[in-house]
Design a protein around this motif. Structure first.
Motif, PDB file in Angstrom:
ATOM      1  N   LEU A   1     -51.036  12.292  10.680  1.00  0.00           N
ATOM      2  CA  LEU A   1     -51.114  11.091  10.815  1.00  0.00           C
ATOM      3  C   LEU A   1     -50.756  10.182   9.721  1.00  0.00           C
ATOM      4  O   LEU A   1     -51.330  10.394   8.543  1.00  0.00           O
ATOM      5  N   TYR A   2     -49.943   9.101   9.975  1.00  0.00           N
ATOM      6  CA  TYR A   2     -49.864   7.955   8.964  1.00  0.00           C
ATOM      7  C   TYR A   2     -51.044   7.381   8.332  1.00  0.00           C
ATOM      8  O   TYR A   2     -51.973   7.464   9.181  1.00  0.00           O
ATOM      9  N   PRO A   3     -51.306   7.189   7.001  1.00  0.00           N
ATOM     10  CA  PRO A   3     -50.142   7.257   6.021  1.00  0.00           C
ATOM     11  C   PRO A   3     -50.105   8.418   5.200  1.00  0.00           C
ATOM     12  O   PRO A   3     -49.324   8.292   4.307  1.00  0.00           O
ATOM     13  N   GLY A   4     -50.819   9.644   5.626  1.00  0.00           N
ATOM     14  CA  GLY A   4     -50.727  10.536   4.715  1.00  0.00           C
ATOM     15  C   GLY A   4     -51.469  10.718   3.509  1.00  0.00           C
ATOM     16  O   GLY A   4     -51.350  11.618   2.771  1.00  0.00           O
ATOM     17  N   THR A   5     -52.611   9.794   3.540  1.00  0.00           N
ATOM     18  CA  THR A   5     -53.466   9.890   2.359  1.00  0.00           C
ATOM     19  C   THR A   5     -54.717   9.987   2.929  1.00  0.00           C
ATOM     20  O   THR A   5     -55.131   9.491   4.112  1.00  0.00           O
ATOM     21  N   GLY A   6     -55.835  10.074   2.100  1.00  0.00           N
ATOM     22  CA  GLY A   6     -57.293  10.035   2.497  1.00  0.00           C
ATOM     23  C   GLY A   6     -57.732  11.290   2.683  1.00  0.00           C
ATOM     24  O   GLY A   6     -58.608  11.855   3.657  1.00  0.00           O
ATOM     25  N   TYR A   7     -57.694  12.350   1.540  1.00  0.00           N
ATOM     26  CA  TYR A   7     -58.173  13.559   1.418  1.00  0.00           C
ATOM     27  C   TYR A   7     -59.527  13.468   0.735  1.00  0.00           C
ATOM     28  O   TYR A   7     -59.732  12.645  -0.124  1.00  0.00           O
ATOM     29  N   PRO A   8     -60.483  14.409   1.258  1.00  0.00           N
ATOM     30  CA  PRO A   8     -61.701  14.359   0.496  1.00  0.00           C
ATOM     31  C   PRO A   8     -61.827  14.596  -1.138  1.00  0.00           C
ATOM     32  O   PRO A   8     -62.805  14.133  -1.681  1.00  0.00           O
ATOM     33  N   GLU A   9     -60.916  15.042  -1.767  1.00  0.00           N
ATOM     34  CA  GLU A   9     -60.718  15.262  -3.310  1.00  0.00           C
ATOM     35  C   GLU A   9     -60.495  13.738  -3.833  1.00  0.00           C
ATOM     36  O   GLU A   9     -60.281  13.716  -4.941  1.00  0.00           O
ATOM     37  N   GLU A  10     -60.018  12.810  -3.085  1.00  0.00           N
ATOM     38  CA  GLU A  10     -59.607  11.214  -3.480  1.00  0.00           C
ATOM     39  C   GLU A  10     -61.043  10.796  -3.726  1.00  0.00           C
ATOM     40  O   GLU A  10     -61.324  10.057  -2.768  1.00  0.00           O
ATOM     41  N   VAL A  11     -61.664  10.690  -4.893  1.00  0.00           N
ATOM     42  CA  VAL A  11     -63.015  10.572  -5.102  1.00  0.00           C
ATOM     43  C   VAL A  11     -63.140   8.975  -5.840  1.00  0.00           C
ATOM     44  O   VAL A  11     -64.363   8.710  -5.995  1.00  0.00           O
ATOM     45  N   GLY A  12     -62.063   8.340  -6.315  1.00  0.00           N
ATOM     46  CA  GLY A  12     -61.954   7.499  -7.144  1.00  0.00           C
ATOM     47  C   GLY A  12     -61.784   7.873  -8.707  1.00  0.00           C
ATOM     48  O   GLY A  12     -61.855   9.053  -8.921  1.00  0.00           O
ATOM     49  N   GLU A  13     -61.738   6.851  -9.524  1.00  0.00           N
ATOM     50  CA  GLU A  13     -61.524   6.965 -11.184  1.00  0.00           C
ATOM     51  C   GLU A  13     -62.092   5.927 -11.920  1.00  0.00           C
ATOM     52  O   GLU A  13     -62.272   4.773 -11.298  1.00  0.00           O
ATOM     53  N   GLY A  14     -62.269   6.397 -12.987  1.00  0.00           N
ATOM     54  CA  GLY A  14     -62.980   5.351 -14.091  1.00  0.00           C
ATOM     55  C   GLY A  14     -64.464   5.058 -13.456  1.00  0.00           C
ATOM     56  O   GLY A  14     -65.191   5.829 -13.117  1.00  0.00           O
ATOM     57  N   ARG A  15     -64.683   3.761 -13.385  1.00  0.00           N
ATOM     58  CA  ARG A  15     -65.847   3.372 -12.891  1.00  0.00           C
ATOM     59  C   ARG A  15     -66.086   3.687 -11.478  1.00  0.00           C
ATOM     60  O   ARG A  15     -67.257   3.671 -10.960  1.00  0.00           O
ATOM     61  N   GLY A  16     -65.137   3.762 -10.842  1.00  0.00           N
ATOM     62  CA  GLY A  16     -65.136   4.028  -9.246  1.00  0.00           C
ATOM     63  C   GLY A  16     -65.152   5.421  -8.806  1.00  0.00           C
ATOM     64  O   GLY A  16     -65.233   5.811  -7.703  1.00  0.00           O
ATOM     65  N   GLU A  17     -65.256   6.482 -10.060  1.00  0.00           N
ATOM     66  CA  GLU A  17     -65.369   7.775  -9.764  1.00  0.00           C
ATOM     67  C   GLU A  17     -66.729   8.098  -8.777  1.00  0.00           C
ATOM     68  O   GLU A  17     -67.706   7.657  -9.211  1.00  0.00           O
ATOM     69  N   GLY A  18     -66.468   8.763  -7.632  1.00  0.00           N
ATOM     70  CA  GLY A  18     -67.607   9.131  -6.808  1.00  0.00           C
ATOM     71  C   GLY A  18     -67.733   8.060  -5.706  1.00  0.00           C
ATOM     72  O   GLY A  18     -68.514   8.241  -4.751  1.00  0.00           O
ATOM     73  N   TYR A  19     -67.200   6.861  -5.883  1.00  0.00           N
ATOM     74  CA  TYR A  19     -67.430   5.766  -4.809  1.00  0.00           C
ATOM     75  C   TYR A  19     -66.323   5.719  -3.776  1.00  0.00           C
ATOM     76  O   TYR A  19     -66.618   4.921  -2.847  1.00  0.00           O
ATOM     77  N   ASN A  20     -65.454   6.649  -3.787  1.00  0.00           N
ATOM     78  CA  ASN A  20     -64.538   6.730  -2.680  1.00  0.00           C
ATOM     79  C   ASN A  20     -64.546   7.969  -1.818  1.00  0.00           C
ATOM     80  O   ASN A  20     -64.355   8.865  -2.307  1.00  0.00           O
ATOM     81  N   ILE A  21     -64.984   7.528  -0.465  1.00  0.00           N
ATOM     82  CA  ILE A  21     -65.348   8.871   0.146  1.00  0.00           C
ATOM     83  C   ILE A  21     -64.415   8.821   1.539  1.00  0.00           C
ATOM     84  O   ILE A  21     -64.309   8.003   2.358  1.00  0.00           O
ATOM     85  N   ASN A  22     -63.811  10.008   1.504  1.00  0.00           N
ATOM     86  CA  ASN A  22     -62.771  10.129   2.738  1.00  0.00           C
ATOM     87  C   ASN A  22     -63.296  11.385   3.732  1.00  0.00           C
ATOM     88  O   ASN A  22     -63.491  12.414   3.321  1.00  0.00           O
ATOM     89  N   ILE A  23     -63.350  11.007   5.140  1.00  0.00           N
ATOM     90  CA  ILE A  23     -63.717  12.153   5.925  1.00  0.00           C
ATOM     91  C   ILE A  23     -62.681  11.979   6.866  1.00  0.00           C
ATOM     92  O   ILE A  23     -62.644  11.506   8.093  1.00  0.00           O
ATOM     93  N   PRO A  24     -61.774  13.075   6.650  1.00  0.00           N
ATOM     94  CA  PRO A  24     -60.610  13.134   7.460  1.00  0.00           C
ATOM     95  C   PRO A  24     -61.051  14.147   8.820  1.00  0.00           C
ATOM     96  O   PRO A  24     -61.856  14.932   8.586  1.00  0.00           O
ATOM     97  N   LEU A  25     -60.643  13.658  10.026  1.00  0.00           N
ATOM     98  CA  LEU A  25     -60.976  14.395  11.129  1.00  0.00           C
ATOM     99  C   LEU A  25     -59.779  14.959  11.897  1.00  0.00           C
ATOM    100  O   LEU A  25     -58.931  14.303  12.319  1.00  0.00           O
TER     101      LEU A  25
END
Length: 336
Positions: free
Chosen positions: A182-206
């Motif tokens: 499905l659009y937009p083709g992003t949102g995989y679990p490995e996309e976790v954030g970077e820099g200060r944001g590392e670990g704060y981006n949580i994707n749960i694709p169903l």
């Protein structure tokens, strides 16, 4: 829960037949009235363009303003601008900022939606902006600053919100249909954030066709534990009714039970919660879902008034694979 609504939000008018049309709000307001909810007219803030620039590059904002002045224009095949677009989008930002400032648990019944809009409009690798103009949810999170959490339950991944918050230590959780389907083709679990944001981006694709049993498991085992550990002072919810089984643009198999369960658990945390309307294109679902949400928020009524759904065994096996990936990546930063 207060509902921020204005007829101004209907002045964003498509130049052709379009699923994201003004009448979506007619059905939403009908649901509010059925539930006995209170509607509040938002007012345009003097600092609204400063707020918009928290999330968007000035060149992109200038482009949108020029298209509004011109009277119409297509940004891409999905996303358009009409004479009333800028006023509607800016008023939505004003409404969410006021709700946060006044500490009002609120539903921002606004359009156009925003969670696909990134810094410069089109975000990450998406082919279009997905009907979105200004990212109201991300702006709200940046306005709050430390302690803001955004939970995106639209069926489509909020790629714009992810892009804007990716290097910020503000929690972003997204449940969405698997990006391979499905659009937009992003949102995989490995996309976790970077820099200060590392670990704060949580994707749960169903996987497509997951039911209420799976979604409730995700809420119980991932979403609520993450929120408790983060301990937000404000929770911004990007609400899309398009994860419902009857939505024409996606393939999840949820009933209103999943939505009410999510909101029941979030509201029980007793944090300031501001809900921003994103997608959802079945008009009956918008009406019935809004009514059910307001009844829950105002009187504690848990009444989806439709049958719950279950996940087929073959689909559940795909979900288990996804959950292992979510735990693998998010588990580096959080207890899951």
């Amino acid at each position: 829960m207060i509902v921020y609504y204005s007829e101004v939000f209907k002045r964003h008018v498509p130049p052709y037949r379009h699923p994201e049309a003004p009448d979506r709000l007619d059905y939403l307001i009908e649901g509010v009235r059925e539930a006995g909810g209170r509607v509040k007219e938002p007012k345009m803030r003097e600092d609204v363009w400063q707020l918009i620039h928290l999330a968007h590059d000035k060149n992109y904002v200038n482009l949108i303003n020029k298209l509004c002045e011109k009277g119409q224009g297509e940004i891409d095949g999905d996303t358009y601008v009409s004479p009333g677009t800028c006023e509607a989008a800016a008023l939505a930002v004003s409404a969410v900022a006021d709700a946060v400032e006044k500490r009002e648990t609120a539903l921002i019944a606004a359009r156009p939606p925003g969670h696909h809009a990134g810094f410069m409009g089109r975000a990450l690798t998406a082919p279009t902006q997905g009907f979105c103009i200004f990212n109201t949810a991300a702006i709200a999170a940046l306005y709050v600053g430390e302690g803001a959490a955004v939970v995106d339950i639209d069926v489509h991944h909020g790629n714009g919100t992810q892009e804007i918050l990716y290097d910020k230590d503000l929690l972003y959780i997204s449940t969405h249909q698997h990006p391979a389907t499905l659009y937009p083709g992003t949102g995989y679990p490995e996309e976790v954030g970077e820099g200060r944001g590392e670990g704060y981006n949580i994707n749960i694709p169903l996987p497509p066709q997951v039911g209420d049993d799976v979604y409730i498991k995700v809420v119980d085992e991932v979403v609520i534990p993450l929120l408790r550990q983060y301990d937000p002072k404000v929770i911004v919810v990007s609400l899309g009714w398009d994860a419902h089984r009857d939505d024409p643009l996606a393939d999840l198999n949820l009933s209103l039970k999943s939505y009410l369960y999510f909101f029941d658990q979030v509201l029980k945390m007793q944090k300031l919660t501001v809900v921003v309307l994103e997608g959802g294109y079945n008009r009956s679902v918008i009406k019935n879902g809004t009514e059910a949400l307001l009844r829950l928020a105002l009187r504690g009524e848990f009444a989806p008034k439709e049958s719950a759904t279950e996940t087929a065994h073959s689909v559940y096996k795909h979900f288990e694979t996804t959950m292992r990936e979510v735990r693998q990546y998010a588990g580096r930063y959080w207890r899951l």
